[in-house]
Design an enzyme around this catalytic site. Structure first.
Site, PDB file in Angstrom:
ATOM      1  N   THR A   1      18.168 -17.072  16.876  1.00  0.00           N
ATOM      2  CA  THR A   1      18.712 -15.805  16.365  1.00  0.00           C
ATOM      3  C   THR A   1      19.021 -15.913  14.886  1.00  0.00           C
ATOM      4  O   THR A   1      18.786 -14.975  14.119  1.00  0.00           O
ATOM      5  CB  THR A   1      19.999 -15.392  17.123  1.00  0.00           C
TER       6      THR A   1
ATOM      7  N   ALA B   1      18.332 -21.406  21.467  1.00  0.00           N
ATOM      8  CA  ALA B   1      18.352 -19.940  21.518  1.00  0.00           C
ATOM      9  C   ALA B   1      19.231 -19.363  20.419  1.00  0.00           C
ATOM     10  O   ALA B   1      18.869 -18.367  19.770  1.00  0.00           O
ATOM     11  CB  ALA B   1      18.834 -19.480  22.890  1.00  0.00           C
ATOM     12  N   TYR B   2      20.381 -19.986  20.194  1.00  0.00           N
ATOM     13  CA  TYR B   2      21.280 -19.529  19.132  1.00  0.00           C
ATOM     14  C   TYR B   2      20.638 -19.706  17.761  1.00  0.00           C
ATOM     15  O   TYR B   2      20.647 -18.786  16.929  1.00  0.00           O
ATOM     16  CB  TYR B   2      22.591 -20.306  19.206  1.00  0.00           C
ATOM     17  N   ALA B   3      20.052 -20.881  17.518  1.00  0.00           N
ATOM     18  CA  ALA B   3      19.411 -21.130  16.228  1.00  0.00           C
ATOM     19  C   ALA B   3      18.251 -20.171  15.995  1.00  0.00           C
ATOM     20  O   ALA B   3      17.994 -19.765  14.853  1.00  0.00           O
ATOM     21  CB  ALA B   3      18.928 -22.578  16.149  1.00  0.00           C
TER      22      ALA B   3
END
Length: 246
Positions: free
Chosen positions: A157, A153-155
């Site tokens: 973004t 999920a972070y990647a």
């Protein structure tokens, strides 16, 4: 309006480990620096104080990066105080980790609001306000190459940030403004080190050929290069600042 021949930089997330190092580094290059913060006024003021003690010029200003009204007000106040804006460095962001199958969607939405919408709001203002000879530096992550579990999920973004960075560089044709992103690897900030054992930190540090973690100052040097005269021919690129880890 306070007239100045200094270049003027806005650093979002300037109260953080990397953001603070970037603010101090740009101030050392002679820029007047706006240290943006969201909830950490005390840390932002500490960064301002350290810059001032070293003979630099800085001010701390607040704002939710994902809300265009306070960020427009921040850009307005920067122009009122210093006469214009030459560099915008967008370090503000949050990182919430979980496997895809377990990711809380409210957390997912919160992270995308800050990391994607926030980056877009700041980039939009930078595109409208930066003077000729200016630079926008966004922040991605080396996790996009490393593809570590729990980081999806972070990647995602930061993949979005890379896409908008590369396209905006081309949209600003003829303006003499560069648009790039820095993608740090593991960096020894309090946020990164918190909750990790010495063994885990050592294992992560050993992954890089240089066999250490990055420092906030390492990342700030990359930003200073892209924001300074030596980086004028670098445009529409993602600079991986990770010691060769990926």
């Amino acid at each position: 309006m306070e007239q100045t021949t200094q270049r003027v930089a806005v650093v979002t997330g300037g109260s953080g480990g990397i953001g603070g190092a970037v603010a101090r580094r740009l101030a050392a290059d002679g820029m007047a620096v706006v240290v943006h913060y969201a909830g950490s006024a005390g840390r932002a003021e500490e960064v301002v104080a350290s810059i001032t003690r070293a003979g630099g010029t800085a001010v701390a200003l607040p704002g939710d990066v994902a809300d265009e009204a306070p960020m427009t007000a921040l850009f307005d106040e920067t122009e009122r105080r210093f006469g214009g804006i030459d560099v915008v460095v967008n370090t503000a962001g949050i990182m919430l980790l979980a496997p895809v199958a377990e990711m809380d969607l409210d957390a997912f939405d919160r992270m995308h609001r800050v990391n994607v919408r926030g980056a877009f709001v700041v980039a939009q203002l930078a595109a409208r306000r930066l003077r000729a000879g200016g630079a926008l530096v966004n922040f991605s992550t080396s996790v996009i190459r490393l593809q570590q579990p729990t980081y999806a999920a972070y990647a995602a973004t930061k993949g979005a940030v890379e896409a908008m960075t590369l396209i905006l560089a081309r949209e600003l044709r003829g303006r003499d403004i560069t648009v790039n992103a820095v993608a740090p690897g593991p960096t020894a900030t309090p946020l990164f080190l918190d909750g990790k054992s010495e063994e885990l930190i050592g294992h992560i540090a050993a992954a890089a050929p240089l066999e250490r973690l990055g420092t906030p100052e390492d990342i700030a040097e990359s930003v200073a290069f892209l924001a300074g005269p030596g980086g004028r021919w670098i445009n529409g690129q993602v600079l991986y600042a990770n010691g060769g880890i990926a």
